[in-house]
Design an enzyme around this catalytic site. Structure first.
Site, PDB file in Angstrom:
ATOM      1  N   HIS A 258      23.465 -65.696  39.283  1.00  0.00           N
ATOM      2  CA  HIS A 258      22.950 -65.400  40.621  1.00  0.00           C
ATOM      3  C   HIS A 258      24.011 -65.828  41.630  1.00  0.00           C
ATOM      4  O   HIS A 258      24.600 -66.906  41.507  1.00  0.00           O
ATOM      5  CB  HIS A 258      21.643 -66.169  40.839  1.00  0.00           C
ATOM      6  CG  HIS A 258      21.176 -66.149  42.262  1.00  0.00           C
ATOM      7  ND1 HIS A 258      21.130 -64.983  43.002  1.00  0.00           N
ATOM      8  CD2 HIS A 258      20.763 -67.142  43.081  1.00  0.00           C
ATOM      9  CE1 HIS A 258      20.692 -65.270  44.215  1.00  0.00           C
ATOM     10  NE2 HIS A 258      20.466 -66.567  44.293  1.00  0.00           N
TER      11      HIS A 258
ATOM     12  N   CYS B  86      14.913 -65.397  44.028  1.00  0.00           N
ATOM     13  CA  CYS B  86      16.266 -65.129  43.500  1.00  0.00           C
ATOM     14  C   CYS B  86      16.278 -64.926  41.990  1.00  0.00           C
ATOM     15  O   CYS B  86      17.238 -64.383  41.441  1.00  0.00           O
ATOM     16  CB  CYS B  86      17.215 -66.258  43.865  1.00  0.00           C
ATOM     17  SG  CYS B  86      17.372 -66.465  45.636  1.00  0.00           S
TER      18      CYS B  86
ATOM     19  N   ASN C 293      24.160 -64.208  49.494  1.00  0.00           N
ATOM     20  CA  ASN C 293      23.002 -64.320  48.600  1.00  0.00           C
ATOM     21  C   ASN C 293      22.030 -63.166  48.887  1.00  0.00           C
ATOM     22  O   ASN C 293      21.375 -63.149  49.916  1.00  0.00           O
ATOM     23  CB  ASN C 293      22.340 -65.678  48.835  1.00  0.00           C
ATOM     24  CG  ASN C 293      21.179 -65.925  47.885  1.00  0.00           C
ATOM     25  OD1 ASN C 293      20.684 -65.005  47.243  1.00  0.00           O
ATOM     26  ND2 ASN C 293      20.749 -67.165  47.803  1.00  0.00           N
TER      27      ASN C 293
HETATM   28  O1  UT7 Z   1      19.340 -68.658  46.027  1.00  0.00           O
HETATM   29  C1  UT7 Z   1      18.928 -69.884  45.529  1.00  0.00           C
HETATM   30  C2  UT7 Z   1      18.622 -70.825  46.545  1.00  0.00           C
HETATM   31  N1  UT7 Z   1      19.637 -71.212  47.467  1.00  0.00           N
HETATM   32  C3  UT7 Z   1      20.736 -71.884  47.117  1.00  0.00           C
HETATM   33  O2  UT7 Z   1      21.086 -71.985  45.961  1.00  0.00           O
HETATM   34  C4  UT7 Z   1      21.486 -72.544  48.196  1.00  0.00           C
HETATM   35  C5  UT7 Z   1      21.743 -73.967  47.828  1.00  0.00           C
HETATM   36  N2  UT7 Z   1      22.421 -74.769  48.861  1.00  0.00           N
HETATM   37  C6  UT7 Z   1      23.658 -74.515  49.297  1.00  0.00           C
HETATM   38  O3  UT7 Z   1      24.277 -73.523  48.952  1.00  0.00           O
HETATM   39  C7  UT7 Z   1      24.310 -75.557  50.193  1.00  0.00           C
HETATM   40  O4  UT7 Z   1      23.504 -76.713  50.203  1.00  0.00           O
HETATM   41  C8  UT7 Z   1      24.530 -75.068  51.644  1.00  0.00           C
HETATM   42  C9  UT7 Z   1      25.653 -74.069  51.672  1.00  0.00           C
HETATM   43  C10 UT7 Z   1      23.267 -74.490  52.205  1.00  0.00           C
HETATM   44  C11 UT7 Z   1      24.966 -76.251  52.526  1.00  0.00           C
HETATM   45  O5  UT7 Z   1      26.129 -76.863  51.996  1.00  0.00           O
HETATM   46  P1  UT7 Z   1      26.187 -78.440  51.825  1.00  0.00           P
HETATM   47  O6  UT7 Z   1      27.527 -78.775  51.329  1.00  0.00           O
HETATM   48  O7  UT7 Z   1      25.006 -78.845  50.962  1.00  0.00           O
HETATM   49  O8  UT7 Z   1      26.045 -78.970  53.296  1.00  0.00           O
HETATM   50  P2  UT7 Z   1      24.945 -79.915  53.951  1.00  0.00           P
HETATM   51  O9  UT7 Z   1      23.631 -79.211  54.043  1.00  0.00           O
HETATM   52  O10 UT7 Z   1      24.971 -81.242  53.246  1.00  0.00           O
HETATM   53  O11 UT7 Z   1      25.515 -80.094  55.404  1.00  0.00           O
HETATM   54  C12 UT7 Z   1      26.783 -80.729  55.644  1.00  0.00           C
HETATM   55  C13 UT7 Z   1      27.088 -80.669  57.130  1.00  0.00           C
HETATM   56  C14 UT7 Z   1      25.922 -81.105  58.008  1.00  0.00           C
HETATM   57  O12 UT7 Z   1      26.454 -81.808  59.124  1.00  0.00           O
HETATM   58  P3  UT7 Z   1      26.414 -83.421  59.154  1.00  0.00           P
HETATM   59  O13 UT7 Z   1      24.981 -83.795  59.048  1.00  0.00           O
HETATM   60  O14 UT7 Z   1      27.231 -83.846  57.957  1.00  0.00           O
HETATM   61  O15 UT7 Z   1      27.051 -83.730  60.467  1.00  0.00           O
HETATM   62  C15 UT7 Z   1      25.339 -79.803  58.499  1.00  0.00           C
HETATM   63  O16 UT7 Z   1      24.676 -79.930  59.738  1.00  0.00           O
HETATM   64  O17 UT7 Z   1      27.379 -79.318  57.522  1.00  0.00           O
HETATM   65  C16 UT7 Z   1      26.568 -78.948  58.647  1.00  0.00           C
HETATM   66  N3  UT7 Z   1      26.301 -77.530  58.582  1.00  0.00           N
HETATM   67  C17 UT7 Z   1      27.125 -76.589  59.074  1.00  0.00           C
HETATM   68  N4  UT7 Z   1      28.297 -76.681  59.713  1.00  0.00           N
HETATM   69  C18 UT7 Z   1      28.909 -75.519  60.080  1.00  0.00           C
HETATM   70  C19 UT7 Z   1      25.240 -76.906  58.013  1.00  0.00           C
HETATM   71  N5  UT7 Z   1      25.365 -75.563  58.131  1.00  0.00           N
HETATM   72  C20 UT7 Z   1      26.523 -75.360  58.793  1.00  0.00           C
HETATM   73  C21 UT7 Z   1      27.192 -74.191  59.206  1.00  0.00           C
HETATM   74  N6  UT7 Z   1      28.377 -74.318  59.829  1.00  0.00           N
HETATM   75  N7  UT7 Z   1      26.714 -72.944  58.968  1.00  0.00           N
END
Ligand code: UT7
Length: 322
Positions: A249, A113, A279
């Site tokens: 980004h 990225c 992204n």
């Molecule tokens: O390009 C550079 C590199 N990439 C990034 O910069 C991405 C960085 N990370 C992120 O943007 C975020 O961490 C994400 C968008 C990937 C995830 O958001 P988050 O607020 O960090 O969520 P999380 O991973 O802590 O997950 C929260 C909950 C989980 O459920 P439980 O364990 O709380 O029951 C996940 O299983 O959300 C669940 N979850 C989803 N639910 C619905 C994860 N993906 C999804 C989904 N739809 N697509």
């Protein structure tokens, strides 16, 4: 003193669109969750017969037209991509052929990225040292080819696209500084763990996918981007208030908002396109830049801060007068 200056921008998104509602039919997710946690509403995906070079070509043609440049003017081509068309020739060489350019240096850069910022930093050094006078710098990706479309934690995030700039030698600034960093010890947090020399069978079986510990990447991204903004301003003895536009980004609206808060910058001065294409890795910054240049928001003489964070980890920034 010779500076490098952006004289043209271009962007291209493939026609096919996958909305959050489309994704609801593919994995256990919702438009509400994706919008709230990422800001993304849709992403563009290549068709089966489209490649990274196809996207790059369209973006570059737009940038060349804006800059009023022909193939003969170009003496450097750098393509930032994680998803090259072939093992070799590089996508930059394939693009060179399409553009009808002969004899210029042409090579790819792989910094995921942060790729476009890396490519800009390298091209800037070529121009400042007199090794080039007119560079094509492109970020282009077909990330949809390395996304596991059954993994809801990653497939909602990524899309395909390309953005490009023409960078020319000029007596007027121009790029003021670029800052490039990496720390390979974080490999396990964001990776496609297979490739040509390691796990080729997985690639051939189409099982080489993006693997990400999203939450840990998120925290690292927010902290690191805040630091690099400070490093960049300090290097140029400038204040946060000197920056007219932040062009980050486009990974997640919450990361973008956090960086803007650290810069004490109103979101009115942050270019946001993440809702339109998700992204797109190396393509995201030049796509955002192109949009804000073409719709007239960014004006000549304004100060722009570009910043990115991604797999590697890699991170970087560029401060420039547009
Ligand atoms: O390009 C550079 C590199 N990439 C990034 O910069 C991405 C960085 N990370 C992120 O943007 C975020 O961490 C994400 C968008 C990937 C995830 O958001 P988050 O607020 O960090 O969520 P999380 O991973 O802590 O997950 C929260 C909950 C989980 O459920 P439980 O364990 O709380 O029951 C996940 O299983 O959300 C669940 N979850 C989803 N639910 C619905 C994860 N993906 C999804 C989904 N739809 N697509």
């Amino acid at each position: 003193m010779t500076y490098s200056r952006i004289t043209g921008t271009g962007g291209y998104l493939p026609e096919k669109v996958l909305s959050n509602h489309d994704l609801e039919k593919m994995v256990d997710t919702s438009d509400e969750w994706i919008t709230e946690r990422t800001g993304i509403k849709k992403r563009h995906l290549v068709s089966d017969d489209q490649t990274t070079c196809d996207l790059a070509e369209q973006a570059v043609l737009g940038a060349m037209e804006m800059a009023g440049k022909a193939a003969d003017d170009i003496d450097l081509i750098i393509v930032a991509t994680t998803t090259p068309d072939q093992i070799f020739p590089s996508t930059a060489c394939l693009l060179q052929k399409r553009l009808g350019v002969h004899g210029s240096a042409a090579f790819d850069i792989q910094a995921v990225c942060t790729g476009f910022v890396y490519a800009l930093g390298v091209a800037d050094k070529f121009i400042r040292t007199g090794a080039a006078r007119c560079a094509v710098v492109v970020g282009a990706e077909t990330l949809s080819r390395i996304v596991d479309w059954t993994d809801r934690t990653t497939c909602i995030l990524f899309g395909d696209g390309a953005g490009a700039v023409i960078l020319e030698a000029s007596d007027e600034p121009g790029i003021l500084s670029t800052h490039l960093h990496a720390d390979g010890s974080y490999e396990s947090l964001l990776t496609v763990p297979y490739g040509i020399s390691n796990g080729l069978d997985k690639v051939l079986e189409k099982e080489a996918f993006i693997n990400m510990k999203g939450n840990e990447v998120f925290k690292m991204a927010v902290n690191t981007l805040g630091r690099i903004v400070d490093e960049t301003l300090e290097h140029n003895q400038m204040e946060k208030t000197d920056v007219d536009w932040l062009i980050p980004h486009q990974a997640n609206i919450r990361i973008i908002q956090a960086t803007a808060r650290k810069l004490k910058m109103s979101m009115d001065h942050v270019v946001v396109t993440v809702h339109e294409h998700g992204n797109t890795s190396a393509a995201s910054i030049p796509l955002a830049l192109n949009e804000a240049v073409r719709d007239g928001r960014i004006q000549r003489g304004e100060t722009l801060m570009l910043e990115a964070f991604g797999g590697g980890f890699t991170w970087g920034s560029a401060l420039m007068k547009y």
